[in-house]
Design a protein around this motif. Structure first.
Motif, PDB file in Angstrom:
ATOM      1  N   TYR A 143       3.701   2.165   1.638  1.00 43.20           N
ATOM      2  CA  TYR A 143       3.396   1.306   2.860  1.00 43.20           C
ATOM      3  C   TYR A 143       2.846   2.792   3.728  1.00 43.20           C
ATOM      4  O   TYR A 143       2.532   3.621   2.539  1.00 43.20           O
ATOM      5  N   PRO A 148      -0.940   6.723   1.942  1.00 44.61           N
ATOM      6  CA  PRO A 148       0.343   6.276   1.182  1.00 44.61           C
ATOM      7  C   PRO A 148       1.086   6.483   0.640  1.00 44.61           C
ATOM      8  O   PRO A 148       1.213   7.476   0.413  1.00 44.61           O
ATOM      9  N   PRO A 208      -2.687  -5.633   5.456  1.00 47.23           N
ATOM     10  CA  PRO A 208      -1.979  -4.712   4.574  1.00 47.23           C
ATOM     11  C   PRO A 208      -1.380  -4.684   3.682  1.00 47.23           C
ATOM     12  O   PRO A 208       0.456  -4.920   4.165  1.00 47.23           O
ATOM     13  N   LYS A 256      -1.127  -0.621  -2.932  1.00 42.97           N
ATOM     14  CA  LYS A 256      -1.833   0.320  -2.722  1.00 42.97           C
ATOM     15  C   LYS A 256      -3.249   0.221  -3.775  1.00 42.97           C
ATOM     16  O   LYS A 256      -3.964  -0.044  -3.009  1.00 42.97           O
ATOM     17  N   TRP A 313      -5.143  -2.091  -0.690  1.00 41.23           N
ATOM     18  CA  TRP A 313      -5.324  -1.782   0.284  1.00 41.23           C
ATOM     19  C   TRP A 313      -6.835  -1.740   0.502  1.00 41.23           C
ATOM     20  O   TRP A 313      -8.148  -1.396  -0.758  1.00 41.23           O
TER      21      TRP A 313
END
Length: 277
Positions: free
Chosen positions: A125, A219, A270, A274, A277
């Motif tokens: 995240y 990230p 999102p 990752k 993204w």
């Protein structure tokens, strides 16, 4: 005298029966052995959507961390049991053998001194911020100004990150995410810093301010804490589970499912993988 003897024997028999029903672990029993013997995987839970949410009426826990715990428990053929704690107390709860896993716990250097973590990340995240709709905030530089009041949750990695970053802004620390958001609604803080999935849920409920990902966006890998022990059996098992679930996109699926349960459209938000993204 006879009555006392009969009474003593009855108590002793009852105690023995109860003792037999309680799993007894050798001092060197691994966490994996204990979980299987207990037939329970105990996960720490605390008020922090979308990771953990306790329904005030049913008192049932849901959330991405709970769903992940259920998946791991099912793969072991045991029951998932939620145990209430706080982010600040999670490490101590693991050390005291009160819980077996604490999901969404970032593997900081300080925490690694006290507890263990699998190598594979749980998911990723980014640090986000809930700011006023027309506020002058777009980057971490514009947030860290004299007079700006930042709210964070005590004991989280965000607390550590913001403390290291903020040289001019004032920091207020709250025991959980909900208290930080309440302070924003009451205008006791100007900015709330949380990871972006938590802020999305909070904003959808509050409908106040706006969620931004201040530049630079980085990230952050999160994980799950577990007890330090000589055997690596449990850590290795959790590591394999995380790697397989991440590769299959399960964190994103759980996130989307949770947002849907809160009537939040996940389009354009999102996710937790990752690479997407």
């Amino acid at each position: 005298m006879d009555f006392s003897r009969r009474h003593f024997l009855a108590l002793a028999t009852a105690a023995a029966a109860n003792f037999d029903s309680i799993p007894v672990f050798a001092q060197d029993a691994t966490t994996l052995d204990q979980v299987k013997a207990r037939k329970q995987l105990r996960i720490g839970v605390t008020s922090a959507e979308p990771w953990f949410f306790k329904d005030p009426l049913s008192e049932k826990w849901t959330g991405i961390g709970v769903a992940m715990g259920e998946k791991l428990a099912a793969n072991l053929g045991v029951e998932m049991v939620p145990v209430e704690t706080t982010w600040a107390n999670a490490v101590a709860a693991l050390q005291a053998n009160q819980i077996d896993l604490m999901f969404v716990l970032d593997p900081t250097d300080e925490r690694r001194k006290a507890i263990d973590f699998p190598d594979a990340p749980l998911f990723y995240y980014a640090m986000g911020a809930l700011v006023p709709e027309n506020g002058p905030f777009a980057s971490w530089t514009t947030i860290d100004k004299p007079g700006t009041r930042i709210g964070v949750t005590l004991g989280t990695s965000l607390d550590k990150n913001v403390t290291a970053m903020a040289k001019s802004a004032a920091i207020s620390r709250f025991s959980n995410n909900d208290e930080a958001i309440a302070a924003f609604a009451a205008k006791r803080v100007d900015v709330v810093v949380q990871f972006h999935p938590a802020l999305v849920v909070q904003y959808a409920r509050l409908k106040l301010g706006k969620v931004i990902l201040p530049e630079p966006v980085t990230p952050v890998a999160t994980s799950a804490g577990l007890r330090k022990e000589q055997s690596t059996a449990f850590r290795d098992w959790v590591n394999t589970q995380f790697a397989e679930l991440y590769k299959a996109g399960v964190p994103n699926q759980l996130f989307a499912t949770y947002l849907k349960s809160k009537n939040i459209d996940a389009t354009g938000i999102p996710g937790l993988i990752k690479e997407a993204w």
